[in-house]
Design an enzyme around this catalytic site. Structure first.
Site, PDB file in Angstrom:
ATOM      1  N   MET A  41      45.294  56.013  37.200  1.00 49.72           N
ATOM      2  CA  MET A  41      44.838  56.447  35.888  1.00 49.72           C
ATOM      3  C   MET A  41      45.413  55.501  34.816  1.00 49.72           C
ATOM      4  SD  MET A  41      43.208  59.587  36.035  1.00 49.72           S
ATOM      5  CE  MET A  41      43.696  61.190  35.424  1.00 49.72           C
ATOM      6  N   PRO A  42      44.680  55.252  33.763  1.00 43.82           N
ATOM      7  CA  PRO A  42      43.332  55.750  33.517  1.00 43.82           C
ATOM      8  C   PRO A  42      42.297  55.112  34.455  1.00 43.82           C
ATOM      9  CG  PRO A  42      44.290  54.698  31.548  1.00 43.82           C
ATOM     10  CD  PRO A  42      45.162  54.389  32.688  1.00 43.82           C
ATOM     11  N   THR A  43      41.244  55.885  34.718  1.00 39.78           N
ATOM     12  CA  THR A  43      40.115  55.404  35.504  1.00 39.78           C
ATOM     13  C   THR A  43      38.871  55.418  34.620  1.00 39.78           C
ATOM     14  OG1 THR A  43      41.066  56.372  37.506  1.00 39.78           O
ATOM     15  CG2 THR A  43      38.734  55.784  37.579  1.00 39.78           C
TER      16      THR A  43
END
Lengths: 65, 65, 65, 65, 65, 65
Positions: free
Chosen positions: D1-3
């Site tokens: 993350m972030p994705t």
């Protein structure tokens, strides 16, 4: 918004897709009272060999829905 | 429900997919106590040229996982 | 990759989630031969008032699965 | 993350994809203060016959964006 | 289109979100040559107890990214 | 299948959701000729502070659709 993502088996004709997005958009407009222009739809076509129910690929089922 | 969406690199055989949905369904049944028939799975196959990590396409990495 | 997205009804305990990600990861590792560390899972919890089957909200069904 | 999941029309070159994931990753790093290596991106290419706005397929529009 | 779906841990401020959508939109415009107005972004905030890597919940890791 | 994922702003009443899934299911049945029971819908409610267009959060727009 609203945005709809429709997942269905591949193999539909262009006319079926045309009819699908028209009828579904009308339904959303009627249910939510939004302008048709705000309704976005994306169609995703899948293969039965990439789906499973009960641990069995849909392409291996005797007859699937 | 439960519904699982599995994203993986393309190139697996039908037998690997068969085994994957069988084993994963069994795991969900054991962990959550739901009937196998309620477990739905969809498989999405992706290409390394459509994925990135650290700003670099996976297809451009020396060796990717 | 592989990445799994698990959609299920809300209300599971932390221990059920712990068990779920452990068992499902083991299943993916066994089926695909990937390192466990490459298996990512995201859980999405939904409410029955936000799901429907046959045009009826799951929260309105007499008894749902 | 972030994705990040980027949905765009198909037809971009590899160089455009390379540039896209590089610039978007830099933007996320600058905005959120995360290490670049934590930023994962997946690209999904769609066809205009599988998208609609206002109940009309994008492939049927006179000129679409 | 393009549409971006950004999944990140919950807890960011409004100002971070403002900055994120501004910088990411600029990056997409620069990389793909599309008008900024065509770039749509949706943010999805997740909890570490709903994500796992290597079969372990991120909330159970000693220190996560 | 077909499965529909409907993303809309939060704040709709149960009656609007009831009406939405009923009308949309009818539309899909009419367009594709599938049994109503095969049509699954999931609703995802989002906040305007988690969406952007043109690099601006929808919650910061003077008036959004």
């Amino acid at each position: 918004m609203p945005t709809l993502r429709i997942e269905m088996w591949s193999g539909r004709t262009m006319d079926q897709k045309r009819r699908l997005v028209r009828l579904v958009t009308d339904a959303v407009v009627e249910a939510l009272g939004v302008p048709a222009q705000d309704v976005q739809i994306k169609i995703f076509e899948g293969e039965k060999e990439n789906a499973a129910r009960g641990g069995v690929l849909r392409s291996d089922e005797a007859q699937g829905s």
